[in-house]
Design an enzyme around this catalytic site. Structure first.
Site, PDB file in Angstrom:
ATOM      1  N   GLU A 161       0.845  -1.196   0.000  1.00 42.77           N
ATOM      2  CA  GLU A 161       0.000   0.000   0.000  1.00 42.77           C
ATOM      3  C   GLU A 161       0.882   1.248   0.000  1.00 42.77           C
ATOM      4  O   GLU A 161       1.367   1.657   1.062  1.00 42.77           O
ATOM      5  CB  GLU A 161      -0.900   0.020   1.242  1.00 42.77           C
ATOM      6  CG  GLU A 161      -1.842  -1.151   1.344  1.00 42.77           C
ATOM      7  CD  GLU A 161      -3.076  -0.823   2.185  1.00 42.77           C
ATOM      8  OE1 GLU A 161      -4.179  -1.041   1.689  1.00 42.77           O
ATOM      9  OE2 GLU A 161      -2.920  -0.320   3.310  1.00 42.77           O
ATOM     10  N   SER A 209      -6.591   3.654  -2.995  1.00 38.58           N
ATOM     11  CA  SER A 209      -7.545   4.208  -3.954  1.00 38.58           C
ATOM     12  C   SER A 209      -7.945   3.206  -5.040  1.00 38.58           C
ATOM     13  O   SER A 209      -8.111   3.566  -6.211  1.00 38.58           O
ATOM     14  CB  SER A 209      -7.007   5.503  -4.580  1.00 38.58           C
ATOM     15  OG  SER A 209      -6.818   6.473  -3.565  1.00 38.58           O
TER      16      SER A 209
END
Ligand code: 13P
Length: 251
Positions: free
Chosen positions: A167, A213
């Site tokens: 991430e 996202s």
């Protein structure tokens, strides 16, 4: 072969009633239209027992977002891995960048948490990823290598139970997603680090998820990469339509 996985991270969202309603709605949707990947929802501690009771384990599993780095005792406010496991949860997110940044979780603390999670038969979803300045300085490869030290002290057998999640911090909640090429490049690097440490068989069997996202509109192109085995989803895990859209990227 490694599994494709879509995991939701609810973070600090949804009160108990809202969380139960969301889990129920998702469960109904997945029973009606079986997923082509493993699906996990990681919820706040207080939701775990109720949500674990609702889900059909054939289509949906439950995890926590954290656990303590101590076994038990006088640690006011903490929740142990054993307590998490006793709710019926099967997974636990560890090393999320928000925990590293706001609660000062470092390599040593995360190594303890990982060991305790595994000792209680929880599968860690272990998060790694660089911040924007590190990406701009092209340091992402060394950053993830250093973060992996928490899990690289595990035996090969224990490491085989770990799910990794890459991430990039600059992509979390920002609407700015890593490009499929950026994701593939660093996922391949992460897999090569696992191969160097544990050998190619374990590396090939390790699921490496992308988070940051991720949404229905970009999930398919991200997951199409050979080393991207699914996603760890924040904001888009809070509505069934969005989360299901991401799950359906594997159809
Ligand atoms: P967003 O999907 O909201 O960017 O969050 C990603 C994340 O942090 C999942 O753990």
């Amino acid at each position: 072969m490694r599994k494709n996985i879509v995991a939701g991270n609810w973070k600090m969202n949804k009160n108990l009633q809202e969380g139960i309603a969301l889990a129920k709605e998702l469960n109904v949707a997945l029973v009606a239209d079986k997923p082509n990947c493993e699906v996990i929802i990681c919820t706040p501690f207080i939701h775990l027992a109720s949500v674990a009771d609702i889900v059909d384990p054939a289509v949906l599993a439950v995890g926590a977002e954290n656990c303590a780095d101590k076994v038990s005792g006088a640690y006011t406010g903490e929740v142990s891995a054993e307590m998490v496991a006793s709710t019926g949860a099967k997974y636990v997110i560890l090393g999320h960048s928000e925990r590293r940044a706001y609660y000062h979780e470092n390599v040593e603390i995360l190594a303890e948490k990982t060991k305790l999670a595994l000792a209680n038969r929880l599968k860690p979803i272990f998060c790694i990823g660089e911040v924007l300045e590190e990406r701009e300085a092209n340091k992402q490869n060394e950053v993830v290598a250093a973060q992996l030290a928490s899990v690289f002290s595990l035996s090969p057998e224990d490491f085989s139970k770990i799910i990794l999640a890459y991430e990039p911090v600059w992509a979390i909640g920002t609407g700015k997603t890593a490009t499929p090429e950026q994701a593939q490049e660093i996922h391949a690097h992460i897999r090569s680090l696992v191969a160097a440490k544990y050998g190619s068989e374990i590396a090939e069997n390790t699921s490496i998820l992308y988070g940051g996202s991720c949404k229905p509109s970009n999930a398919k192109e991200l997951f199409a990469n050979p080393d991207v085995d699914g996603g760890l989803i924040g904001g888009a895990a809070l509505q069934v339509a969005d989360f299901k859209g991401i799950i359906d990227a594997f159809k």
